[in-house]
Design a protein around this motif. Structure first.
Motif, PDB file in Angstrom:
ATOM      1  N   LYS A   1       0.825  -1.214   0.000  1.00  0.00           N
ATOM      2  CA  LYS A   1       0.000   0.000   0.000  1.00  0.00           C
ATOM      3  C   LYS A   1       0.858   1.263   0.000  1.00  0.00           C
ATOM      4  O   LYS A   1       2.064   1.219   0.233  1.00  0.00           O
TER       5      LYS A   1
ATOM      6  N   ASP B   1     -10.292  -1.631   2.126  1.00  0.00           N
ATOM      7  CA  ASP B   1     -10.880  -1.552   0.782  1.00  0.00           C
ATOM      8  C   ASP B   1     -12.309  -2.041   0.898  1.00  0.00           C
ATOM      9  O   ASP B   1     -12.560  -3.069   1.532  1.00  0.00           O
TER      10      ASP B   1
ATOM     11  N   GLU C   1     -13.557  -3.668  -6.058  1.00  0.00           N
ATOM     12  CA  GLU C   1     -13.289  -2.571  -5.120  1.00  0.00           C
ATOM     13  C   GLU C   1     -14.018  -1.303  -5.547  1.00  0.00           C
ATOM     14  O   GLU C   1     -13.879  -0.855  -6.675  1.00  0.00           O
TER      15      GLU C   1
ATOM     16  N   GLY D   1     -11.260   2.778  -1.559  1.00  0.00           N
ATOM     17  CA  GLY D   1     -10.012   2.515  -0.861  1.00  0.00           C
ATOM     18  C   GLY D   1      -9.836   3.620   0.165  1.00  0.00           C
ATOM     19  O   GLY D   1      -9.974   4.797  -0.160  1.00  0.00           O
TER      20      GLY D   1
HETATM   21 MG    MG Z   1      -7.374   0.763  -3.570  1.00  0.00          MG
END
Ligand code: MG
Ligand code: ATP
Length: 429
Positions: free
Chosen positions: A326, A343, A352, A355
């Motif tokens: 990340k 997420d 997704e 985020g």
């Molecule tokens: Mg993301």
């Protein structure tokens, strides 16, 4: 008499006068009678042009006018069960505003052809309903932020920070200096919380994603929010409240659009807090049990995200991803191995949609991670200042508007969630 919208004409009673304008949607003729379906922004209605009921000149125009010609029509409303909406107009006046040439789009066309003619294809009923739903969704989102005392802010999309990493950033020459199209407004939102505390924005974000999937655009509308004094868990609460509000409101306020697109409002009504939370490490375990060859540190692809929401009716959160996977600004958890992030994955395999994370406050830790990515630390000096002058715990998230719309509108491909999609091989029209 003023022009009326088709949705209002449909409500009129037998024999009442009507005056509409719009475009020819369908047409068929049997000599002395022409059936013309007209569309405007509110719907479609069948009109009947009879040779005996109007002037010769007008009838000739009606005969000549091809699909997509723009017209003005007056007449009387009559019930007809077979007509769309149950009503039709018997025409007494027919005027063509703009004759259309042969419309290039006919029933069966390839995806590429339709994308080449996107400027015309956006008139189709499906895209019209999707765009209406998107407009309403944006209105609902704005309402939620207003009601929850967030300030809407307007950050720049020209930036010298490549926040999400070098590979997917569009760079360009900015008067002799290298600049980028923004991938996220997050760092600017972080700067704004020190005066406004709760902020949100809606801007285009740009991702030079080479991966051609049904979920990636190179330009998309990015809704981002940032809040002071908020930790990762509180951040998730905020997100599930927003998404639930959007789902509930759309189920109530967008029935026609949902019906046309084949989404049952019930699917949206069940979306209520809390959403399930699972840790990344447990998600990996779960995927292994389902037979996926995936290990600690790997990113999820579409099949993984789909497997993780199997049997779920609401979105879920996957939290605490490994530090290395990340961005540098996510706060490292007490375990030192994961970050305070989440997420949000939509059900039905839409992947997704959000985020988010709590933000790192330790400058040294951020520098160390940025160096690993080979970033130019100098460009981030202004961002480190935010930690130097009265830093506070804070969190935020980013939501892809077109991703959310894909799920809600049950779209197969993200290109249909935006009128002029920008894809790896497409920036025209
Ligand atoms: Mg993301
Ligand atoms: P993914 O892994 O799915 O490519 P990401 O992790 O790179 O997404 P973030 O940087 O977290 O995405 O961006 C925040 C949100 O923006 C995502 O949750 C998603 O909803 C949306 N988003 C990201 N990239 C795209 C894209 N290329 N097209 C459309 N929406 C996107």
């Amino acid at each position: 008499m003023k022009f009326e919208k088709i949705k209002d004409v449909i409500k009129k009673e037998e024999g009442q006068k009507a005056k509409i304008r719009g475009w020819i949607y369908r047409k068929r003729s049997s000599g002395k009678i022409i059936f013309i379906v007209i569309r405007d922004s509110t719907g479609i209605i069948q009109t009947i042009v009879e040779k005996e009921k109007i002037s010769n000149e007008e009838f000739k125009k009606a005969e000549k006018a091809l699909i997509e010609s723009s017209v003005e029509i007056e007449g009387t409303v009559h019930e007809d069960k077979r007509a769309p909406g149950g009503k039709e107009i018997h025409v007494t006046k027919f005027n063509v505003v703009g004759f259309a040439q042969d419309f290039p789009i006919t029933e069966y066309q390839s995806v590429e052809f339709l994308l080449d003619n996107r400027h015309l294809w956006i008139r189709s009923r499906k895209l019209t309903e999707v765009m209406k739903l998107k407009a309403k969704m944006l209105r609902i989102i704005r309402r939620w932020f207003d009601e929850n005392d967030f300030y809407e802010v307007t950050p720049s999309v020209i930036t010298t920070n490549a926040a999400e990493g070098g590979a997917t950033v569009f760079s360009f020459d900015y008067f002799g200096q290298e600049a980028f199209l923004s991938q996220t407004a997050q760092m600017y939102l972080e700067a704004l919380i020190f005066s406004l505390e709760n902020v949100w924005c809606l801007t285009p974000s740009f991702r030079a994603e080479k991966s051609r999937t049904r979920r990636h655009l190179t330009e998309y509308w990015h809704l981002e929010a940032e809040e002071a004094w908020l930790n990762n868990e509180e951040n998730m609460k905020l997100q599930e409240e927003l998404i639930s509000y959007v789902c509930q409101s759309i189920a109530k306020e967008c029935k026609d659009e949902l019906e046309f697109l084949g989404r049952d409002p019930k699917d949206l009504k069940i979306v209520e807090p809390p959403f399930k939370r699972i840790k990344y490490k447990d998600a990996i375990k779960m995927l292994n049990e389902k037979g996926f060859d995936i290990k600690w540190g790997d990113d999820f692809g579409a099949p993984h995200e789909k497997a993780l929401v199997e049997g779920e009716e609401k979105p879920i959160f996957v939290t605490h991803f490994p530090v290395e996977s990340k961005a540098f600004y996510m706060k490292i958890s007490p375990d030192g191995k994961t970050v305070e992030c989440a997420d949000m994955l939509a059900p039905e395999g839409y992947g997704e949609i959000i985020g988010g994370s709590e933000r790192e406050e330790n400058i040294d830790s951020m520098i160390e991670r940025l160096k690993k990515d080979g970033a130019n630390i100098k460009n981030y000096e202004w961002y480190f200042d935010l930690r130097r002058y009265g830093s506070v715990p804070h969190s935020g998230f980013g939501l892809g508007i077109e991703r959310l719309l894909c799920w809600i509108a049950k779209l197969e491909h993200i290109r249909d969630a935006t009128p002029f999609p920008r894809l790896v091989r497409r920036a025209y029209p």
